[in-house]
Design an enzyme around this catalytic site. Sequence first.
Site, PDB file in Angstrom:
ATOM      1  N   GLY A  12       0.846  -1.277  -0.020  1.00  0.00           N
ATOM      2  CA  GLY A  12       0.144  -0.106   0.027  1.00  0.00           C
ATOM      3  C   GLY A  12       0.980   1.302  -0.060  1.00  0.00           C
ATOM      4  O   GLY A  12       0.143   2.433   0.495  1.00  0.00           O
ATOM      5  N   SER A  13       1.987   1.318  -0.551  1.00  0.00           N
ATOM      6  CA  SER A  13       2.865   2.503  -0.444  1.00  0.00           C
ATOM      7  C   SER A  13       2.210   3.517  -1.493  1.00  0.00           C
ATOM      8  O   SER A  13       2.239   4.765  -1.291  1.00  0.00           O
ATOM      9  CB  SER A  13       4.375   2.051  -0.748  1.00  0.00           C
ATOM     10  OG  SER A  13       4.602   1.488  -2.009  1.00  0.00           O
ATOM     11  N   ILE A  92      -7.411  -9.666 -11.672  1.00  0.00           N
ATOM     12  CA  ILE A  92      -7.809  -9.289 -13.101  1.00  0.00           C
ATOM     13  C   ILE A  92      -9.474  -9.124 -13.040  1.00  0.00           C
ATOM     14  O   ILE A  92     -10.240  -9.887 -12.292  1.00  0.00           O
ATOM     15  CB  ILE A  92      -7.668 -10.673 -13.778  1.00  0.00           C
ATOM     16  CG1 ILE A  92      -6.063 -10.788 -14.226  1.00  0.00           C
ATOM     17  CG2 ILE A  92      -8.265 -10.445 -15.198  1.00  0.00           C
ATOM     18  CD1 ILE A  92      -5.688 -11.896 -14.927  1.00  0.00           C
ATOM     19  N   LEU A  93      -9.789  -8.002 -13.586  1.00  0.00           N
ATOM     20  CA  LEU A  93     -11.235  -7.492 -13.253  1.00  0.00           C
ATOM     21  C   LEU A  93     -11.942  -7.973 -14.918  1.00  0.00           C
ATOM     22  O   LEU A  93     -11.588  -7.988 -15.438  1.00  0.00           O
ATOM     23  CB  LEU A  93     -11.259  -5.825 -13.125  1.00  0.00           C
ATOM     24  CG  LEU A  93     -10.618  -5.576 -11.749  1.00  0.00           C
ATOM     25  CD1 LEU A  93     -10.119  -3.949 -11.891  1.00  0.00           C
ATOM     26  CD2 LEU A  93     -11.330  -5.725 -10.567  1.00  0.00           C
ATOM     27  N   ASN A 107      -5.036   2.934 -13.182  1.00  0.00           N
ATOM     28  CA  ASN A 107      -4.007   1.709 -12.736  1.00  0.00           C
ATOM     29  C   ASN A 107      -2.396   2.242 -12.894  1.00  0.00           C
ATOM     30  O   ASN A 107      -2.491   3.297 -13.515  1.00  0.00           O
ATOM     31  CB  ASN A 107      -4.075   0.534 -13.595  1.00  0.00           C
ATOM     32  CG  ASN A 107      -3.267  -0.520 -13.005  1.00  0.00           C
ATOM     33  OD1 ASN A 107      -3.183  -0.770 -11.661  1.00  0.00           O
ATOM     34  ND2 ASN A 107      -2.586  -1.184 -13.832  1.00  0.00           N
ATOM     35  N   HIS A 109       1.245   0.594 -13.416  1.00  0.00           N
ATOM     36  CA  HIS A 109       1.819  -0.528 -13.677  1.00  0.00           C
ATOM     37  C   HIS A 109       3.309  -0.159 -13.829  1.00  0.00           C
ATOM     38  O   HIS A 109       3.831   0.585 -14.322  1.00  0.00           O
ATOM     39  CB  HIS A 109       1.432  -1.041 -14.971  1.00  0.00           C
ATOM     40  CG  HIS A 109       2.050  -2.379 -15.365  1.00  0.00           C
ATOM     41  ND1 HIS A 109       1.756  -3.426 -15.119  1.00  0.00           N
ATOM     42  CD2 HIS A 109       3.037  -2.598 -16.321  1.00  0.00           C
ATOM     43  CE1 HIS A 109       2.597  -4.350 -15.359  1.00  0.00           C
ATOM     44  NE2 HIS A 109       3.624  -3.922 -16.263  1.00  0.00           N
ATOM     45  N   LEU A 144      -5.620  -6.372 -20.287  1.00  0.00           N
ATOM     46  CA  LEU A 144      -4.502  -6.258 -19.076  1.00  0.00           C
ATOM     47  C   LEU A 144      -3.368  -5.399 -19.240  1.00  0.00           C
ATOM     48  O   LEU A 144      -2.932  -5.485 -20.278  1.00  0.00           O
ATOM     49  CB  LEU A 144      -3.976  -7.774 -18.493  1.00  0.00           C
ATOM     50  CG  LEU A 144      -3.165  -7.751 -17.257  1.00  0.00           C
ATOM     51  CD1 LEU A 144      -4.177  -7.443 -16.136  1.00  0.00           C
ATOM     52  CD2 LEU A 144      -2.522  -8.871 -17.270  1.00  0.00           C
TER      53      LEU A 144
HETATM   54  C1  GRF Z   1       3.599  -1.104  -7.472  1.00  0.00           C
HETATM   55  O1  GRF Z   1       4.772  -1.577  -8.207  1.00  0.00           O
HETATM   56  C2  GRF Z   1       2.556  -0.971  -8.618  1.00  0.00           C
HETATM   57  O2  GRF Z   1       3.238  -0.204  -9.796  1.00  0.00           O
HETATM   58  C3  GRF Z   1       2.180  -2.208  -8.979  1.00  0.00           C
HETATM   59  O3  GRF Z   1       2.196  -3.117  -7.460  1.00  0.00           O
HETATM   60  C4  GRF Z   1       2.987  -2.494  -6.823  1.00  0.00           C
HETATM   61  C5  GRF Z   1       2.370  -1.718  -5.601  1.00  0.00           C
HETATM   62  O4  GRF Z   1       3.137  -1.370  -4.740  1.00  0.00           O
HETATM   63  N1  GRF Z   1       0.674  -2.365  -9.586  1.00  0.00           N
HETATM   64  P1  GRF Z   1       2.367  -0.767  -3.368  1.00  0.00           P
HETATM   65  O5  GRF Z   1       1.453  -1.827  -2.564  1.00  0.00           O
HETATM   66  O6  GRF Z   1       1.818   0.305  -3.670  1.00  0.00           O
HETATM   67  O7  GRF Z   1       3.558  -0.429  -2.386  1.00  0.00           O
END
Ligand code: GRF
Length: 214
Positions: A12-13, A92-93, A107, A109, A144
């Site tokens: 969750g960063s 996957i939604l 999103n 990625h 995706l």
């Molecule tokens: C991130 O690298 C994001 O790009 C990917 O999953 C990771 C999530 O990291 N979709 P965090 O949980 O937000 O720390």
Amino acid sequence: MKTLAILISGQGSNMASLARACLEERWPARVGAVISNREDAAGLALARELGLPVHVLPHAGFDGREAFDAALARQLDALGADLVVLAGFMRILTDGFVHRLEGRLVNIHPSLLPVFPGLGTHARALAAGVRVHGATVHLVTPTLDHGPILAQAAVPVLDGDDAARLAARVLRAEHRLYPTAVRWLVEGRVRVRDGRAEVEGVDAAQRLLWEATA
Ligand code: GRF
């Protein structure tokens, strides 16, 4: 005032960087809920520390994707979510879910899409020998890791990198990139034309973040 729902599965960063930016930069928005499909997601404790409402919707309790996505959609409706922000949400939604939220589902990625969709992007970038790697914020479409690109962050691949070091560099860039792009959505500046995103009042240079530091 817009209501954001942030969906997580892990640490969750990115969720925390979004929630802090929303508050500190006084966005015309509030985080209505952080929703996790995993009750052991470390990000849930972080969300509670930040004083955010937390919901857990364990996917294991549902009979298939359709049923899970229907429950998630009901929860988002009940919250009145205007914008749904995927932040490390490892599901996957279904197409139906994505279509309902068209233009309101975003999103991040960890690669410079369209290269390296899917998992294991940092190891794949190293294996391919690319010199530049990064992250992409995009609107979600049923395919995706695909969809109109709002912004990208580029980082160098450095001597001695392994997947963890490279991932950490990309993640630092993500924490600047994601709030920047989500704010444009909150402010209603994003339009999609011919499958490409246009951001009103924002030029091309602002949509690319360079993170040259180690
Ligand atoms: C991130 O690298 C994001 O790009 C990917 O999953 C990771 C999530 O990291 N979709 P965090 O949980 O937000 O720390």
